[in-house]
Design an enzyme around this catalytic site. Structure first.
Site, PDB file in Angstrom:
ATOM      1  CB  VAL A  14      -0.935  -0.008   1.237  1.00  0.00           C
ATOM      2  CG1 VAL A  14      -1.782   1.231   1.271  1.00  0.00           C
ATOM      3  CG2 VAL A  14      -1.814  -1.247   1.223  1.00  0.00           C
ATOM      4  CG  MET A  15       2.561   2.750   3.653  1.00  0.00           C
ATOM      5  SD  MET A  15       1.765   4.363   3.812  1.00  0.00           S
ATOM      6  CE  MET A  15       3.153   5.408   4.249  1.00  0.00           C
ATOM      7  CG  ASN A  34       6.420  -6.120  -4.620  1.00  0.00           C
ATOM      8  OD1 ASN A  34       6.592  -5.416  -3.630  1.00  0.00           O
ATOM      9  ND2 ASN A  34       5.779  -7.274  -4.573  1.00  0.00           N
ATOM     10  CB  SER A 130       3.787  10.674   9.319  1.00  0.00           C
ATOM     11  OG  SER A 130       2.527  10.633   9.966  1.00  0.00           O
ATOM     12  CE  LYS A 184       5.814   8.078  10.776  1.00  0.00           C
ATOM     13  NZ  LYS A 184       5.618   6.704  10.989  1.00  0.00           N
ATOM     14  CG  HIS A 187       4.774  11.875  13.922  1.00  0.00           C
ATOM     15  ND1 HIS A 187       4.037  10.729  13.698  1.00  0.00           N
ATOM     16  CD2 HIS A 187       4.064  12.883  13.371  1.00  0.00           C
ATOM     17  CE1 HIS A 187       2.931  11.050  13.029  1.00  0.00           C
ATOM     18  NE2 HIS A 187       2.933  12.346  12.815  1.00  0.00           N
ATOM     19  CG  ASN A 188       4.597   6.871  14.643  1.00  0.00           C
ATOM     20  OD1 ASN A 188       4.584   7.874  13.925  1.00  0.00           O
ATOM     21  ND2 ASN A 188       4.541   5.658  14.141  1.00  0.00           N
ATOM     22  CD  GLU A 191      -0.161   8.442  15.067  1.00  0.00           C
ATOM     23  OE1 GLU A 191       0.727   8.926  14.338  1.00  0.00           O
ATOM     24  OE2 GLU A 191      -0.671   7.332  14.841  1.00  0.00           O
ATOM     25  CE  LYS A 262       0.701  -1.824  11.684  1.00  0.00           C
ATOM     26  NZ  LYS A 262       1.034  -1.144  10.424  1.00  0.00           N
TER      27      LYS A 262
HETATM   28  P1  ATR Z   1       2.333  -1.830   3.738  1.00  0.00           P
HETATM   29  O1  ATR Z   1       2.324  -1.486   5.205  1.00  0.00           O
HETATM   30  O2  ATR Z   1       2.665  -0.685   2.859  1.00  0.00           O
HETATM   31  O3  ATR Z   1       1.096  -2.561   3.281  1.00  0.00           O
HETATM   32  P2  ATR Z   1       4.425  -3.727   4.460  1.00  0.00           P
HETATM   33  O4  ATR Z   1       3.619  -4.835   5.054  1.00  0.00           O
HETATM   34  O5  ATR Z   1       5.197  -2.825   5.341  1.00  0.00           O
HETATM   35  O6  ATR Z   1       3.517  -2.871   3.481  1.00  0.00           O
HETATM   36  O7  ATR Z   1       5.445  -4.345   3.401  1.00  0.00           O
HETATM   37  C1  ATR Z   1       5.049  -5.270   2.445  1.00  0.00           C
HETATM   38  C2  ATR Z   1       6.054  -5.198   1.319  1.00  0.00           C
HETATM   39  O8  ATR Z   1       7.313  -5.707   1.772  1.00  0.00           O
HETATM   40  C3  ATR Z   1       5.643  -6.022   0.114  1.00  0.00           C
HETATM   41  O9  ATR Z   1       5.983  -5.299  -1.031  1.00  0.00           O
HETATM   42  C4  ATR Z   1       6.507  -7.275   0.277  1.00  0.00           C
HETATM   43  O10 ATR Z   1       6.788  -7.933  -0.932  1.00  0.00           O
HETATM   44  P3  ATR Z   1       5.796  -9.081  -1.497  1.00  0.00           P
HETATM   45  O11 ATR Z   1       4.739  -8.341  -2.245  1.00  0.00           O
HETATM   46  O12 ATR Z   1       6.673  -9.885  -2.385  1.00  0.00           O
HETATM   47  O13 ATR Z   1       5.287  -9.844  -0.319  1.00  0.00           O
HETATM   48  C5  ATR Z   1       7.774  -6.654   0.823  1.00  0.00           C
HETATM   49  N1  ATR Z   1       8.667  -7.621   1.444  1.00  0.00           N
HETATM   50  C6  ATR Z   1       8.469  -8.267   2.610  1.00  0.00           C
HETATM   51  N2  ATR Z   1       9.512  -9.063   2.895  1.00  0.00           N
HETATM   52  C7  ATR Z   1      10.403  -8.923   1.894  1.00  0.00           C
HETATM   53  C8  ATR Z   1      11.694  -9.471   1.602  1.00  0.00           C
HETATM   54  N3  ATR Z   1      12.288 -10.316   2.453  1.00  0.00           N
HETATM   55  N4  ATR Z   1      12.293  -9.092   0.465  1.00  0.00           N
HETATM   56  C9  ATR Z   1      11.695  -8.224  -0.372  1.00  0.00           C
HETATM   57  N5  ATR Z   1      10.497  -7.658  -0.161  1.00  0.00           N
HETATM   58  C10 ATR Z   1       9.858  -8.010   0.954  1.00  0.00           C
END
Ligand code: ATR
Length: 471
Positions: A14-15, A34, A130, A184, A187-188, A191, A262
């Site tokens: 998402v982010m 990705n 953030s 950051k 900041h949290n 929050e 978290k």
């Molecule tokens: P958000 O909070 O934005 O939803 P996140 O949970 O912090 O995201 O991170 C998820 C991301 O980390 C995904 O892009 C994930 O890749 P996949 O789509 O292949 O699952 C990536 N990610 C997690 N572990 C990883 C690793 N060991 N190597 C590369 N990317 C990784």
């Protein structure tokens, strides 16, 4: 020659996806990657029309698609995932290339990574971001650390996609190595404190004043037009006005009363303990969440004696008093958070400008609030201010609030309504201003049982009493 990207984003959950879109919408050519390629494909299929994306299937292709010096933003989970991505990328990079970690890393990890990459002539920028998914897309607050040269290359890009307030970007170079992620984190933490204080205000108005959630929502909407005006007050008003479609009950009543976390609030408190800075507002907020989540303990204690609020108070509404208590407690929570940033800045040699942090938190981020302008002004006039509480504006605000504040805390205690945020903020305030603290007695006790010695008010040197003779 094929077109090269100005910046790359790897990690397209998402982010990461929204940050990549934000960059592309601002006219940058964005390389996207990705671990599992379907996210890359989906991004380009769904949002390819928003700008120019260069999708890459592999890390090699990703790195090759970037202009040099390369700028790569990592948006993956904090911890081992971030290390895995860094380890995969670094052998493919050249001296002067730059990696930005836009996740919620612990600042100690960022310090470690920055040092390791510096030894390989690579820049590593730990950047706090953030604003959640909306912020990432439409303009977050960005808190980048790292070397000043890295910011020269990165700053204009990040400032361009950050939230803007009064024509100023909510992004600035925070300081070296882990400074950005530290800020950051605080900041949290703030929050957490802000949310706890708002929750206590709601609880008081409901249980001491007998107001219904929608009525309290209306009170909050009114407050949002005043000095408490902020994103969190605004969304609270909306939440309290929301009715559950399935039951017709106020939405807040169908939500389980156990708050999750978290970990960034906990990190803030852990760091504060190490630095010796009392951040009682943040700590109480973290502990209040822990207490709420301990269902077993709460069930065991449910029969403990004591009042549980009264419904409607006989002596008039608490609304105005609670507004004052909330504002004063909020000032204390921010004063503590800024104190922690200043202490860390001194400890790690970061030279963080507290006024600039208040400036970049005015937009994009979760704690954006009208009164950050006041904090900015306080530090602009006196960068070395020992506490926000001694700034003229805040001193007057607390002076005006304190009678109400004390009344609210006393009322809550009488009615059995827990207000750890309001009460601990008041205790901190009274502790700070006390001409003499009972710490003197503690020193005497320490001298008694441990021969820890004591210092006198009338003479220099360390002293010890031979307590009880030769017991
Ligand atoms: P958000 O909070 O934005 O939803 P996140 O949970 O912090 O995201 O991170 C998820 C991301 O980390 C995904 O892009 C994930 O890749 P996949 O789509 O292949 O699952 C990536 N990610 C997690 N572990 C990883 C690793 N060991 N190597 C590369 N990317 C990784």
């Amino acid at each position: 020659m094929a077109e090269k990207a100005q910046i790359g984003v790897t990690g397209l959950a998402v982010m990461g996806r929204n940050l990549a879109r934000n960059l592309a919408r601002h006219g940058h050519v964005v390389a996207v990657h990705n671990r599992t390629p379907h996210r890359t494909r989906e991004l380009v299929e769904e949002y390819g029309h928003e700008g120019t994306f260069l999708p890459a299937q592999s890390a090699e292709e990703f790195v090759a698609s970037l202009e040099r010096p390369r700028r790569i933003v990592i948006m993956v989970q904090a911890g081992p995932a971030t290390d895995a991505v860094i380890d995969e990328l670094t052998p493919l990079l050249n001296p002067g290339d730059l990696i930005v970690d836009g996740g919620n890393a612990h600042f100690a990890d960022t310090r470690r990574r920055e040092e390791a990459l510096r030894k390989r002539w690579l820049h590593f920028v730990g950047a706090g971001i953030s604003g959640g998914e909306e912020g990432a897309l439409h303009g977050p607050a960005i808190m980048p650390g790292g070397a000043p040269e890295a910011y020269e290359s990165l700053g204009p890009l990040l400032e361009g996609i950050a939230a803007q307030v009064d024509g100023e970007p909510c992004c600035t170079h925070v300081g070296p190595d882990g400074a950005g992620h530290f800020v950051k984190m605080v900041h949290n933490g703030i929050e957490y404190a802000d949310m706890q204080l708002i929750a206590e205000a709601y609880d008081l108005l409901r249980r001491a004043d007998g107001l219904a959630p929608a009525e309290i929502g209306a009170v909050f909407r009114g407050w949002n037009d005043g000095r408490l005006g902020s994103y969190l007050i605004e969304i609270t008003a909306e939440v309290l006005g929301h009715v559950d479609a399935a039951t017709g009950e106020p939405f807040v009543d169908v939500v389980q009363d156990r708050a999750g976390q978290k970990g960034t609030g906990r990190w803030t408190v852990q760091s504060a303990l190490d630095l010796g800075v009392p951040v009682t507002g943040i700590a109480e907020a973290v502990f209040a969440r822990s207490l709420s989540g301990d269902a077993e303990l709460r069930a065991a204690a449910a029969g403990l004696p004591g009042p549980l609020g009264t419904g409607r108070r006989a002596s008039g509404s608490l609304v105005a008093d609670v507004e004052q208590a909330l504002y004063a407690s909020k000032i204390v929570a921010y004063a503590q958070g800024f104190h922690q940033m200043q202490a860390a800045s001194a400890e790690y040699g970061w030279k963080i400008d507290p006024g600039a942090m208040a400036r970049i938190w005015r937009g994009g981020c979760i704690i954006r609030a009208r009164f950050l302008d006041r904090i900015r002004a306080a530090y602009a006039g006196a960068p070395e201010l020992p506490s926000l509480l001694v700034d003229d504006y805040f001193l007057e605000a607390v002076r005006g609030a304190q009678e109400s504040w004390r009344r609210v805390v006393a009322t809550a205690a009488e009615l059995g309504i827990p207000v750890p945020g309001f009460a601990s903020a008041l205790a901190y305030y009274d502790g700070l201003r006390a001409p003499r603290l009972p710490a003197a007695l503690i020193q005497a006790q320490r001298d008694f049982f441990g021969a820890h010695t004591y210092r006198r008010v009338d003479r220099d040197g360390s002293f010890h009493v031979a307590w009880g003779g030769d017991r």
